[in-house]
Design an enzyme around this catalytic site. Structure first.
Site, mmCIF file in Angstrom:
data_model
loop_
_atom_site.group_PDB
_atom_site.id
_atom_site.type_symbol
_atom_site.label_atom_id
_atom_site.label_comp_id
_atom_site.label_asym_id
_atom_site.label_seq_id
_atom_site.Cartn_x
_atom_site.Cartn_y
_atom_site.Cartn_z
ATOM 1 N N LEU A 629 0.842 -1.205 0.000
ATOM 2 C CA LEU A 629 0.000 0.000 0.000
ATOM 3 C C LEU A 629 0.871 1.247 0.000
ATOM 4 O O LEU A 629 0.873 2.024 -0.937
ATOM 5 C CB LEU A 629 -0.926 -0.015 1.227
ATOM 6 C CG LEU A 629 -1.657 1.305 1.518
ATOM 7 C CD1 LEU A 629 -2.656 1.622 0.424
ATOM 8 C CD2 LEU A 629 -2.340 1.264 2.891
ATOM 9 N N ASP A 630 1.614 1.415 1.060
ATOM 10 C CA ASP A 630 2.475 2.582 1.246
ATOM 11 C C ASP A 630 3.738 2.091 1.942
ATOM 12 O O ASP A 630 3.770 1.989 3.170
ATOM 13 C CB ASP A 630 1.752 3.617 2.110
ATOM 14 C CG ASP A 630 2.600 4.852 2.402
ATOM 15 O OD1 ASP A 630 3.721 4.942 1.858
ATOM 16 O OD2 ASP A 630 2.146 5.712 3.177
#
Length: 974
Positions: A629-630
């Site tokens: 995701l991040d």
């Protein structure tokens, strides 16, 4: 006791030919835990009808071993190291009092050696140490007899002991004057690892039973501040290393002050990976150079000095022998005069493993354990037992020193079941817990249920924490399997190996096993019908639980530290996905490169991984990192927007990125509007890290202690229901370089999202003193204070009136109003709304309660983290939420109006068929699986260590992500 009445007293194990028949022997045999390498000795003892007394099993009423040399190893090890430290500092250009100290064996007695240490301590106290090498910090691992012996010598020098949490503060103090003392720090396993699951706290029993549930942090939290590491802690391969070669190389690149290591454990290639050879008393040191990964016999040159002598107690042979003899002599008379076992005191009877050619009753488990170990096939996936039903039983606790393993095996066999010993890890000392994993089988479920019930009762009997200080036995039962019905690998199709069985694993496995239609049908050598997923974990039962109900998925066991078994498993797959902690990735990548297998991870590219770029490229292997995701989806969204703008001849004027893992609005049902899906301690520390970003051409630095106060409100028109705020996230500038926009963008800003008000409440908590990591005097008292007592102490320290919380078990609205007024008048809160929320948060966390604070809380930080972990956890059916939002301003040179491009991802956790999956697990696991899918399709042509920054990755990945149900909303404003 023996026919001839002759007894032999020794220390080390004798050679087999020295065992005489019908005698009694006392020595350290290392046989009571069925150690495979010592079974020939036990066989010889039984064959010759010998009685064997093992010193390791002679314990006092408190359960502590009475016969050991560890303390003398510690004293000699530290004295020898101080001797070498003086030479090393001299080679670095510093003259220190350590130069005048000799090695331990140079002194006629331990007392003389201590006098010499005291003399150099007086010199340090009088003349000090050069400022260029201060502060000098000695880190001692472990609290056993070895560590105590080393600390005994250290305490003869002028010193101050500090807690591990204070090391950064000490390191930050740069003195230009001479320093007149040393600093010591004692660390245990809780300082060396942290749980992988951010919702749990460190638990020693769980760590010993399931070390794979923890990741190493010693190289992050302790080693960067150490001048000397004195390694006194026992280590087994199943545990994370104290320091790996990769970790140490990175530490030294970052300017770590470490000068040397005294590895008193002398565990070659063990917890300190680069200590790969032992040394002698005559030549006790070698120098390790991390830049070349090489060892040298001299002490001149770059690197650190290492002491690894394995016979340190012999340097104080007189004292060690006297100590050992004095204790042993208390038992010799009994051993010599007794004509039978029953005449011996209880502690000696318990130490008797064999008598007159047979095992004593306490040690009858040994042949049963040996039998299963011998019969157990070595392959990583073993066939089930010859019983129709089986389950995996995990036992942890004092299995051997309390002889509970006997009772457990008796229960299984008496009921008509059978077992195979899958894994057995034994504690090194009487204080350490042991762990056994048994595959228990039965012909019918009724018998298996009876065994499980009896084992559960045994665990309950020995696991009552109200009656005992330590749990003696804990139990975990796996899923019951009907033999022959387990999913197995089907020939043909594509194979993906997933390493790790945490929360993120299941979404990845589900995605891959259901997306076989994405495999290119043009590849004639590839079966297009299905993808087979192998999920591998250190403990097979964890992998089995992860894949429960997933077709075309197989669970297996692997220890990634076992390169041979890991290689065997990797060789079966076409692509490997590692969802293990980042510290494992480089080692796994090396195996993948050697076997020419692609690898996907969701972790950041760190220094050890980046070093493998050329090797991977040369092998034709793709190591795709930051595919979560991040980092991950944020990279792909960013590059899509930036590349599209550049294709239209646009210039990036501003780039901002916001991301947050939050409770869903319905689950944000507390005054802080937040719940912890990871460790509160980690979250709070992350919220106090410094940050840097670029805004309108200016570089902005934010100090860590001001981060919460720097939060700004955020209104997203497309999400009007969310009142949000954002905090700058560490180093935004690196993303300008990564995305190729540093020269053109006047603003480059990345931030963490929270609901509005969170940061101001946390900033207020910091001002009150909740985040203070120093041991609080009130928490050091024998009588435990209540939460209310402690809250009053904190408020008193801030001159905040405590009349509102004194004298009543409940706090009225009027009393709360007084607290609110005080917080405002003393400037702890700027707005009444925040003061109200702060007081409500204090109440919600139970800090008014007349309940005793647990003993493991020693600071205000411990107290607040413990309360947050209990009160701010997700409920069973509560959902988390992931929000990722990008804004890119694009200007054009031909007069076209400036455009603002926005992209938003909003995902909520799901509950399906009674199984909950967090939004965080979905948005990390599915992108990693997509990366594996693209590699199976041969759509990624770049080789080496890469990120998802290229169109060949992000275009198809974002399309597949959306088709899987994770949608990105895009809009353009002019």
């Amino acid at each position: 006791m023996a026919a001839a009445g002759i007894r032999f007293i020794g220390i080390k194990q004798p050679k087999l030919e020295m065992i005489l028949p019908d005698r009694a022997y006392g020595f350290f045999s290392h046989t009571h835990k069925a150690q495979k390498e010592n079974m020939p000795l036990l066989d010889k003892i039984l064959e010759e009808r010998v009685s064997l007394f093992d010193y390791e099993l002679i314990v006092g009423d408190d359960g502590k071993r009475l016969l050991a040399f560890g303390k003398f190893a510690g004293t000699a090890g530290l004295i020898d190291f101080l001797h070498g430290l003086g030479q090393r500092y001299l080679g670095l250009g510093y003259s220190t009092p350590f130069l005048s100290l000799g090695q331990s064996h140079m002194y006629p007695s331990l007392a003389a050696a201590k006098s010499a240490v005291i003399a150099i301590g007086e010199e340090i106290a009088t003349f000090g140490l050069p400022s260029g090498i201060c502060p000098i910090v000695f880190v001692f691992t472990g609290t056993g007899s070895v560590s105590q012996g080393a600390q005994e010598i250290f305490k003869l020098l002028p010193h101050t002991f500090i807690d591990a949490e204070k090391l950064p503060e000490l390191s930050a103090v740069q003195s230009t004057k001479r320093v007149f003392q040393l600093y010591g720090c004692v660390v245990s396993s809780r300082d060396m690892v942290t749980p992988n699951d951010p919702n749990t706290r460190f638990n020693k029993a769980d760590y010993y039973a399931h070390p794979e549930h923890y990741r190493p942090v010693f190289h992050e939290r302790i080693a960067p501040y150490a001048s000397v590491i004195v390694n006194c802690m026992y280590w087994e391969r199943r545990f994370p290393r104290l320091l790996s070669i990769d970790q140490f190389q990175q530490l030294m690149k970052n300017g770590c002050p470490l000068v040397g290591i005294s590895d008193i454990t002398c565990d070659i290639g063990g917890s300190i990976e680069f200590v790969n050879k032992s040394t002698s008393i005559e030549s006790p040191f070698f120098r390790y150079d991390p830049s070349t990964n090489s060892c040298h016999d001299n002490m001149e040159g770059s690197g650190v000095i290492c002491l690894a002598v394995d016979i340190l107690p012999t340097e104080f042979s007189k004292e060690a022998s006297q100590h050992f003899g004095d204790i042993l002599s208390k038992f010799v008379a009994s051993l010599a005069s007794a004509k039978g076992l029953l005449e011996l005191p209880l502690h000696l009877r318990k130490a008797c493993i064999a008598h007159a050619g047979g095992l004593t009753s306490l040690y009858e488990y040994i042949p049963r354990m040996r039998k299963t170990l011998i019969e157990l096939p070595p392959a990583p996936t073993n066939p089930l037992l010859d019983k129709k039903y089986s389950t995996l039983v995990s036992l942890s606790g004092h299995l051997f020193d309390k002889f509970l393993i006997n009772e457990a095996l008796d229960i299984i066999e008496t009921a008509g079941g059978s077992f195979h010993l899958v894994r057995c890890d034994v504690g090194q000392s009487i204080d350490d817990t042991s762990y056994s994993e048994l595959e228990v089988g039965a012909d019918d479920t009724a018998t298996l249920d009876k065994i499980i019930d009896s084992l559960t009762s045994l665990a309950a009997l020995h696991g009552d924490t109200n009656a005992r200080r330590d749990i003696e036995l804990s139990l975990k039962i796996g899923k019951v399997n009907e033999c022959g019905t387990d999913d197995s690998m089907v020939e043909g199709g594509s194979m993906v190996l997933i390493l790790g069985a945490g929360r993120v694993c299941r979404p990845a496995a589900e995605f891959l096993t259901s997306y076989s239609n994405f495999i290119s049908s043009s590849d004639n050598n590839r079966d297009t019908d299905q993808i087979h997923v192998i999920v591998a974990s250190l403990y097979k039962k964890d992998a089995e639980e992860t894949i429960d109900g997933i077709k075309n998925a197989t669970a297996t066991q692997v220890d990634v530290a076992d390169t041979k078994n890991l290689s065997n498993l990797v060789s079966q797959a076409e692509v490997v996905v590692s969802l293990l902690p980042a510290s494992f990735h480089a080692a796994i990548a090396r195996v993948c490169i050697e076997l020419k297998k692609h690898l996907v991870t969701a972790s950041y590219v760190d220094e050890p991984m980046s070093k493998l770029d050329q090797a991977a490229e040369g092998a034709g292997v793709t190591i795709l990192c930051e595919m979560g995701l991040d980092p991950g989806i944020d990279h792909m969204m960013s590059m899509k927007m930036i590349d599209e703008a550049h294709a239209r001849k646009g210039k990036i004027k501003s780039f901002t990125s916001f991301c947050g893992g939050l409770p869903s609005p319905a689950s944000a049902n507390n005054p802080l509007a937040y719940k912890f899906s990871w460790s509160p301690a980690g979250a709070i520390r992350a919220g106090r890290n410094p940050a840097v970003y670029k805004f309108l051409g200016e570089i902005i630095h934010v100090d860590g202690d001001k981060l919460y106060e720097s939060a700004k409100r955020l209104r997203l028109p497309e999400l009007p229901a969310f009142a949000l705020e954002h905090l700058p996230n560490r180093n935004s500038l690196m993303y300008g370089d990564l995305y190729g926009i540093s020269e053109e963008a006047s603003t480059v800003y990345r931030a963490t999202l929270r609901y509005e008000g969170f940061s101001e409440i946390m900033a207020t908590f910091a001002k009150i003193g909740f985040f203070d990591v120093v041991n609080h005097p009130l928490l050091q008292q024998t009588t435990r204070p209540t939460y209310r007592d402690f809250l009053i102490e904190l408020f008193n320290a801030q001159n905040i009136s405590t009349t509102a919380i004194k004298g009543s078990s409940e706090v009225s609205g009027g009393q709360e109003g007084e607290l609110i007024s005080r917080l405002l008048s003393f400037g702890h809160c700027k707005e009444k709304e925040i003061a109200v929320k702060t007081v409500k948060t204090i109440k919600f966390l139970g800090l008014y309660e007349e309940t005793e604070i647990p003993k493991n809380c020693s600071s205000a930080f411990d107290v607040i983290c413990q309360r947050m972990e209990q009160r701010l956890a997700y409920g069973h059916n509560e959902q988390d939420m992931v929000l990722l939002h990008h804004e890119v301003e694009v200007e054009y040179p031909d007069g076209r109006p400036t455009e603002k491009h926005q992209a938003t991802l909003l995902e909520f956790g799901k509950v399906e068929n009674g199984r909950s999956t967090t939004a965080m697990a979905l948005t990390v696991g599915i992108p990693a699986a997509i990366g594996a899918l693209l590699l199976l399709q041969n759509k990624i042509q770049r080789k080496g260590v890469i990120r998802p920054l290229e169109p060949e990755i992000y275009i198809p990945a974002l399309e597949i992500l959306e088709s899987s149900g994770i949608k990105l909303a895009e809009r353009v404003e002019t």
